[in-house]
Design an enzyme around this catalytic site. Structure first.
Site, PDB file in Angstrom:
ATOM      1  CB  CYS A   1      -0.934   0.017   1.208  1.00  0.00           C
ATOM      2  SG  CYS A   1      -2.204  -1.228   1.093  1.00  0.00           S
ATOM      3  CG  HIS A   2       0.531   3.740   2.050  1.00  0.00           C
ATOM      4  ND1 HIS A   2      -0.414   3.026   2.736  1.00  0.00           N
ATOM      5  CD2 HIS A   2      -0.147   4.604   1.274  1.00  0.00           C
ATOM      6  CE1 HIS A   2      -1.616   3.442   2.378  1.00  0.00           C
ATOM      7  NE2 HIS A   2      -1.491   4.393   1.500  1.00  0.00           N
ATOM      8  N   GLY A   3       4.411   1.060   0.902  1.00  0.00           N
ATOM      9  CA  GLY A   3       5.833   0.743   0.801  1.00  0.00           C
ATOM     10  C   GLY A   3       6.586   0.612   2.123  1.00  0.00           C
TER      11      GLY A   3
END
Lengths: 189, 431
Positions: free
Chosen positions: A153-155
């Protein structure tokens, strides 16, 4: 009349006391309406599961459901354990072990596993950033730069001990309350 | 303006009888027929009416959909599919509702940018503007909960990510965020309990919006409409009655607006959604690329631009909250950006910034996208906190027209500024 300060009367006392009691009553009536939204008895009843871990070979991982959340159970290889133990505490983003069995300890690999069973890593598989499920459970998944888990999703990158190493997540993956019922069976919750 | 004398004349005996008991016809006549509107309003001023239409359309279609929808984790996805396939005209009504949400946001964004460009937030319209910000917030909450209801993968993970924003409070008081999130979920993860309460609130919030809209329109009718010059109406010549003039113009704009609306409903009903939402919710698999609906993308880009969980959440909420302070951040002496040669360019940059943030919000959060998201997030806030106060103080605005009618009709005769526009000569104070 007007130039004399009025003495408090019995009526003033009754108004203030009555008003206060009414306010307390109204406020306490509010509580049930707030509390009804919290996890109910049936949700709390699901708070413990037992899992047979015999089928999980070294290097494999399974995902089970506990309290509606995925729990990762990984039978780690020796290399993964060594890699997790070799990490200096100073390089960790989150210095705490986040182990529900004994919260507040430093985030060494030993503090995130059960003594003598270091190959078993049990984690709540929910990214501590915004709650996505990190990749890394199946062989084909990308496991991130630290060979543990990677949240798409956001690494956020987690290492082989489930500790946050890079990315926006603020905390290490939570270790749920785990007990070994026998050598082949664990209880979560 | 609102204090203009009532011109309502009941046309029959029943009207007279009613007027003496409940003068609702008089209220409507004075508020929406004989209400004076500036004569120079352009088509950007028709979006208030369009938004009212959108709200009513969402309510009517939503109430109908609720007759067929089942808010349970097991049935929600299937019941939406049943609405689309089995319910008579369900496909059309669902499309109206789903596309209607997007059209509602297009209209509200035009409406907000119009207010920002023409300084519609400046005194005495601060409360009017702030009520608008509250309506926008309530719309966002409603849309977010509504998107959860089809219970597809994007619904489920959108809810998970957004409700988890509150867990960032754990870094202020440990445990606070987690308690709030579990309270919102009614469980230890997003479950059917969460869906059920979202359905309840999704039904409730539109009625809250109606209440806010009534206050918004009330405030509008106290202070009167702004207009493209930003000069208040001074004489009767500066205004025309709302009916038929403004109403006719609103109707033309509304029909134009309904053309793309209908195009999406009948030809591209799922274009504005996500393919992932046709997979039923699965709590064990996160889709590789979670994105919110297009209308939340700029805020999502701001959330991801900040490299700290709590910081990102605060920046995202601040991006909306800052709007409420615009009436006091803008220090300009004139309202309309038409007369602001310097600010005009900053405004253009701000529009580009919002569009760019929208684009970046739809892209993965790594590499060059994050870099640009940070640049544009910086300008988003700088526009409000630096540009609005300082450009407002430093720039020399262009000369304003003396009145609205002068800007429309030009100056009568060949005189300079001292010539009174025609029609303004008779008793200027009488309306």
């Amino acid at each position: 009349m007007a130039d004399v300060a009025e003495e408090p009367k019995r009526r003033d006392f009754l108004v203030i006391a009555g008003g206060t009691m009414a306010a307390v009553g109204a406020a306490s009536l509010l509580w049930p309406f707030v509390q009804q939204m919290n996890p109910d008895a049936s949700a709390q009843a699901l708070s413990s599961v037992e899992i047979d871990i015999t089928p999980i070979k070294t290097g494999q991982a399974i995902t089970v459901l506990w309290r509606g959340k995925p729990v990762f159970i990984r039978n780690r290889t020796n290399e993964e354990i060594e890699a997790a133990k070799a990490v200096e505490l100073a390089v960790l983003v989150d210095p705490l072990a986040r182990n529900d069995n004994d919260p507040g300890l430093p985030a060494t690999d030993a503090n995130r596993t059960v003594a003598g069973k270091e190959n078993w890593l049990v984690l709540v598989g929910v990214c501590t950033h915004l709650g996505c499920i990190p990749k890394g459970q199946s062989m084909a998944d990308t496991k991130g730069e630290f060979d543990g888990w990677f949240c798409p999703c956001h690494g956020s990158h987690y290492d082989t001990s489930g500790r946050i190493r890079k990315g926006p997540a603020p905390q290490n993956l939570e270790v749920p309350p785990v007990t070994f019922v026998s050598d082949t069976k664990i209880k979560i919750g | 303006m609102a204090q203009h004398e009532s011109t309502y004349k009941p046309s029959n005996n029943f009207g007279k009888w009613m007027d003496e008991r409940l003068p609702v016809a008089r209220l409507v006549h004075d508020s929406f027929v004989d209400f004076p509107t500036p004569r120079n309003l352009n088509y950007l001023w028709t979006f208030g009416g369009i938004l009212t239409f959108c709200l009513v359309a969402q309510l009517v279609t939503g109430i109908v959909l609720a007759m067929h929808y089942q808010p349970s984790a097991d049935e929600a996805f299937n019941s939406v599919e049943r609405i689309r396939r089995d319910v008579n005209f369900g496909w059309m009504i669902r499309n109206f509702h789903a596309v209607g949400a997007s059209m509602f946001f297009i209209a509200v964004y035009v409406h907000i940018f119009r207010g920002l460009y023409y300084g519609s937030y400046k005194a005495p319209r601060e409360i009017l503007w702030i009520l608008g910000v509250f309506i926008f917030l309530a719309m966002m909450a409603t849309a977010f909960m509504g998107y959860a209801l089809p219970w597809g993968q994007m619904s489920f993970w959108g809810v998970t990510v957004i409700t988890n924003l509150f867990s960032s409070l754990d870094s202020i008081i440990p445990g606070l965020g987690t308690s709030i999130v579990q309270w919102l979920w009614g469980g230890y993860a997003v479950t059917g309990a969460t869906l059920n309460r979202f359905f309840s609130l999704h039904y409730l919030l539109p009625f809250v919006i109606i209440g806010l809209v009534i206050l918004h329109v009330w405030a509008l009718h106290v202070v009167g409409q702004n207009n493209p010059t930003g000069v208040e109406p001074k004489t009767k010549a500066d205004t025309v009655p709302m009916g038929p003039y403004a109403i006719a113009k609103d109707a033309v704009a509304m029909f134009a607006f309904l053309i793309p609306f209908a195009w999406f409903v009948f030809f591209l009903p799922d274009y504005l959604g996500h393919a992932d939402n046709f997979t039923p919710a699965n709590p064990l698999v996160t889709p590789p690329h979670i994105v919110p609906e297009w209308y939340f993308l700029p805020f999502y880009a701001i959330l991801r631009a900040i490299p700290s969980k709590l910081g990102g959440v605060m920046a995202m909420f601040a991006a909306i909250a800052v709007l409420a302070f615009v009436p006091w951040l803008d220090r300009s002496r004139v309202r309309s950006t038409k007369y602001r040669p310097v600010y005009k360019w900053f405004f253009l940059l701000f529009v580009i910034t919002c569009l760019a943030l929208g684009y970046l919000g739809s892209k993965p959060a790594d590499g060059i996208y994050v870099f640009w998201a940070r640049i544009f997030t910086f300008y988003y806030f700088a526009h409000f906190i630096l540009v609005m106060p300082f450009v407002g103080l430093l720039e020399t605005p262009k000369k304003l027209p003396n009145s609205i009618s002068e800007s429309v009709l030009g100056k009568s005769g060949g005189g300079g500024g001292d010539t009174v526009p025609s029609g303004a000569t008779a008793s200027p104070e009488k309306r």
